[in-house]
Design an enzyme around this catalytic site. Structure first.
Site, PDB file in Angstrom:
ATOM      1  CD  GLU A   1      -2.716  -1.261   2.466  1.00 34.54           C
ATOM      2  OE1 GLU A   1      -2.827  -0.262   3.193  1.00 34.54           O
ATOM      3  OE2 GLU A   1      -3.198  -2.373   2.743  1.00 34.54           O
TER       4      GLU A   1
ATOM      5  CG  ASP B   1      -2.953   8.206   8.300  1.00 32.97           C
ATOM      6  OD1 ASP B   1      -3.315   7.017   8.297  1.00 32.97           O
ATOM      7  OD2 ASP B   1      -2.861   8.891   7.270  1.00 32.97           O
TER       8      ASP B   1
END
Length: 255
Positions: free
Chosen positions: A45, A56
């Protein structure tokens, strides 16, 4: 057949690695991909840096900030990946937020992915309903799979709808927290893995968030097809640069 589907047919549990494009240095993207494949990673990814990455944690946020400050852009990523299929065979997925893709132009972005050899996208903030109504045809025309996320809070009805729209794997987020904030899995998380497994969905599940070592990889893949490691790998890059990628992969899944 899409490279993701071919990989999912393999018997082994799959290891995916996430890293931020342009980190630790702007020109590192391709060499990191090549090194990961060489050391047995099943798919990769590639994180598209964004200034406001809601899902995140601090580690990936910092890598994104550094990449952007170094001049990483969507155009630069596509330039770097041009010709990547001359040297890399495993599935490549771009993971990013919808705003930069929308700014670039969704159709233009998808066409560029197809030209480059990207197999799929993970866009955490693109709702499945919106994708299904407005963008699914564009993705399919360009041979791209869109990977959707589920969490312990996602209802069974919603999970089944995501399963019906998907044609690859489902990204099973291990917790409701941000990336890099958990380590290992408690009983409730394991029950969640089993509950989703027992639903017998048509798409296999791959677990993300909270996997950082061999033990958590094994726990995550007990009821799932594979697992994704992001923050732990970025910490490794921050400490070691590109030099010891082989050591990191072997620490997760010894040969």
């Amino acid at each position: 057949m899409n490279r993701i589907n071919k990989k999912l047919q393999e018997e082994q549990k799959l290891l995916s690695i996430y890293f931020t494009a342009g980190y630790p240095e702007t020109g590192d993207t391709v060499s990191i991909i090549q090194e990961l494949e060489k050391n047995g990673v099943d798919f990769i990814e590639i994180g598209l840096p964004f200034s406001d990455p809601l899902a995140d944690g601090p580690t990936i946020q910092e890598s994104s900030t550094r990449a952007l400050k170094s001049g990483m852009t969507t155009n630069k990523l596509f330039e770097q990946l041009k010709g990547i299929r001359d040297s890399v065979e495993i599935p490549l997925i771009i993971m990013g937020y919808f705003n930069p893709i929308l700014q670039y132009g969704v159709e233009k972005f998808c066409k560029k992915c197809a030209e480059t050899g990207i197999d799929g996208l993970i866009i955490p903030d693109l709702p499945v309903d919106v994708y299904n109504e407005e963008y699914k045809q564009i993705f399919e025309e360009n041979g791209l799979q869109n990977i959707f996320l589920i969490t312990p809070q996602t209802s069974e009805e919603r999970i089944r709808f995501i399963d019906s729209v998907s044609n690859g794997f489902i990204y099973m987020v291990s917790s409701a927290s941000v990336t890099g904030s958990t380590s290992g899995f408690g009983d409730e998380t394991k029950k969640y893995f089993k509950r989703v497994n027992d639903m017998q969905l048509k798409n296999p599940q791959v677990v993300g968030f909270g996997i950082s070592d061999a033990e958590s990889f094994q726990q995550a893949t007990q009821y799932a097809k594979g697992a994704i490691i992001g923050s732990a790998f970025i910490k490794h890059l921050n400490k070691n640069g590109k030099n010891k990628i082989a050591d990191f992969v072997k620490s997760i899944r010894p040969v």
